[in-house]
Scaffold this active site. Structure first.
Site, mmCIF file in Angstrom:
data_model
loop_
_atom_site.group_PDB
_atom_site.id
_atom_site.type_symbol
_atom_site.label_atom_id
_atom_site.label_comp_id
_atom_site.label_asym_id
_atom_site.label_seq_id
_atom_site.Cartn_x
_atom_site.Cartn_y
_atom_site.Cartn_z
ATOM 1 N N ASN A 7 2.045 48.028 23.287
ATOM 2 C CA ASN A 7 1.631 48.333 24.663
ATOM 3 C C ASN A 7 0.905 47.089 25.173
ATOM 4 O OD1 ASN A 7 0.589 49.290 27.033
ATOM 5 N ND2 ASN A 7 -0.436 51.076 26.137
ATOM 6 N N ARG A 91 6.004 50.064 25.451
ATOM 7 C CA ARG A 91 5.647 50.896 26.589
ATOM 8 C C ARG A 91 5.836 50.052 27.849
ATOM 9 N NH1 ARG A 91 -0.008 52.154 29.177
ATOM 10 N NH2 ARG A 91 0.693 53.702 30.670
ATOM 11 N N HIS A 181 2.511 58.720 33.124
ATOM 12 C CA HIS A 181 2.166 59.509 31.918
ATOM 13 C C HIS A 181 3.369 60.313 31.415
ATOM 14 C CE1 HIS A 181 -2.297 59.690 33.385
ATOM 15 N NE2 HIS A 181 -2.136 58.687 32.551
ATOM 16 N N ARG A 242 -10.562 56.202 39.898
ATOM 17 C CA ARG A 242 -9.569 56.237 40.983
ATOM 18 C C ARG A 242 -9.787 57.450 41.871
ATOM 19 N NH1 ARG A 242 -4.367 55.724 37.282
ATOM 20 N NH2 ARG A 242 -5.713 54.916 35.658
ATOM 21 N N GLU A 385 1.618 59.334 22.491
ATOM 22 C CA GLU A 385 2.640 58.544 23.174
ATOM 23 C C GLU A 385 3.295 57.559 22.212
ATOM 24 O OE1 GLU A 385 1.044 57.746 27.518
ATOM 25 O OE2 GLU A 385 -0.602 58.135 26.155
#
Ligand code: AMP
Length: 398
Positions: A7, A91, A181, A242, A385
């Site tokens: 990643n 990823r 996601h 956020r 993940e």
């Protein structure tokens, strides 16, 4: 198969080496401050941990090299040679409309990844750099696979993904809801079907990925039919820093009032908003819980806004799917914060959700946390993940 999962961020690179047959993590770690002063960590069960500063990593290629060197190191490594790595899974944040599933990377795919850069200008270039670095260091014969955060949501119908903007912005500029996601929502919904002992095709699931970034997905028959993030991961719920959804008109008002340009405005929305912005305390839910318990009203408001936001999405997605069989909680907050899970579920009794307070008193372990007679099951499922990326990679590399 042994799969290295990568990643890559702009100055960091997270890695895991997994055995996909046993689903075991053989080693994992992080390269940070690439291009600055290089920090390297490495952990493997039963082996000495590496935590080194000032490791020379001018680019991602040296970072990958550092990972490989650690993996084959006779004192602490987990493989005898690099040849034992069968494939690498990357990823990739944004696959646009080009990628509805994971793909083996070739020149054509690389070109398509480059084409999607404008959709995720901060993330995709770093992912591409990671892929190129692996090819450069490991050679062209080790299969490289791209696994996209957006891919799982490509099954959304137009009614869910179209924005009410002039249609040419979709047709010409590809402005639409993409959702993120996806790898996490795919993993936990598959696990949910296993836990419930039912085929995923028969289930209506709501997956709540609640972490520093949060998103909810409506998953009907194993396919994502709606999700809370949008064209970017800024949309939907209030998150750590956020804002989630706000009236777009607020931007013009604040920019005029405070003399901000669009970059500054977006910095506020991405980095200074969410539960951090509302509370003024922290983006970390643990800090917020402590502050609330000490009487901080703004921390309490931020936490309440979060659970209220999740609750509203659950109601909306149950309506969108015409029902719901199970609600899944995952990621940092979803897996660890029993109070948030309780606050979210409370008031949903009307639609058949009944929590079991004792069962809910658990962290980070797969469990059914609803009462035995709850019509809608509530599940805690730690996300994974990396495993999903490794399994996709092994499948495509076969
Ligand atoms: P993630 O982005 O999935 O790694 O989630 C990170 C977030 O999980 C952090 O910001 C924390 O707020 C939250 N978190 C982790 N552990 C706990 C905990 N024990 N209680 C509440 N929140 C937690």
């Amino acid at each position: 198969m042994k799969v290295l999962v990568i990643n890559a961020g702009s100055s960091s690179l997270k890695y895991q080496l997994l055995d996909t047959n046993t689903q075991e993590v053989l080693a994992k770690g992080l390269c940070e401050r690439i291009g600055i002063d290089g920090k390297f960590t490495y952990k493997a069960p039963g082996k000495p941990t590496v935590d080194a500063a000032d490791v020379s990593m001018p680019t991602h290629a040296e970072a990958i090299q550092a990972v490989l060197t650690a993996l084959v190191n006779p004192n602490g490594g987990v493989i005898a040679s690099m040849k034992e790595i069968d494939a690498v899974g990357h990823r990739v944040v944004h696959g646009g409309e080009t990628f509805a599933c994971s793909v083996k990377i070739d020149d054509k795919v690389m070109a398509a990844l480059e084409e999607n850069v404008p959709l995720a200008p901060l993330h995709n270039p770093a992912n591409i750099t990671g892929i190129k670095a692996c090819i450069a260091v490991m050679g062209p014969d080790v299969p490289q696979v791209g696994v996209f955060d957006t891919a799982f949501h490509q099954t959304m119908p137009p009614v869910a993904y179209t924005y009410a903007l002039p249609y040419e912005y979709y047709e010409q500029d590809k402005v639409r809801r993409y959702g993120f996601h996806g790898t996490s929502h795919r993993y936990v919904t598959q696990r949910a079907a296993d836990m419930l002992g039912k085929p995923i095709e028969s289930l209506k699931l709501i997956s709540c990925h609640l972490g520093n970034g949060s998103s909810i997905a409506a998953v009907c028959g194993g396919k994502s039919v709606d999700t809370s993030m949008g064209f970017t991961p800024l949309a939907g719920l209030p998150m750590g820093t956020r804002s989630g959804d706000i009236d777009a008109g607020v931007m013009e008002y604040l920019m005029n009032k405070h003399g901000m340009d669009i970059k500054e405005m977006l910095n506020v929305l991405n980095k200074k908003s969410g539960v951090q912005g509302v509370s003024g305390v922290s983006s970390d839910f643990r800090d917020l819980c402590s502050a609330r318990d000490a009487g901080n009203k703004r921390a309490e408001l931020a936490l309440d806004m979060f659970s209220y936001g999740v609750k509203k999405y659950i109601g909306a997605y149950a309506a969108a799917m015409g029902g719901v069989d199970a609600i899944i909680f995952t990621a940092g907050v979803g897996e660890n914060d029993a109070q948030q899970r309780m606050d979210i579920a409370s008031g949903l009794e009307f639609m058949g959700v009944k929590m079991d307070a004792d069962a809910n008193n658990i962290r980070g372990k797969e469990a059914i946390i609803s009462a035995i007679d709850s019509k809608v099951k509530v599940l805690l499922i730690p996300t994974n993940e990396e495993l999903m990326i490794a399994l996709d990679t092994a499948e495509l590399a076969k």
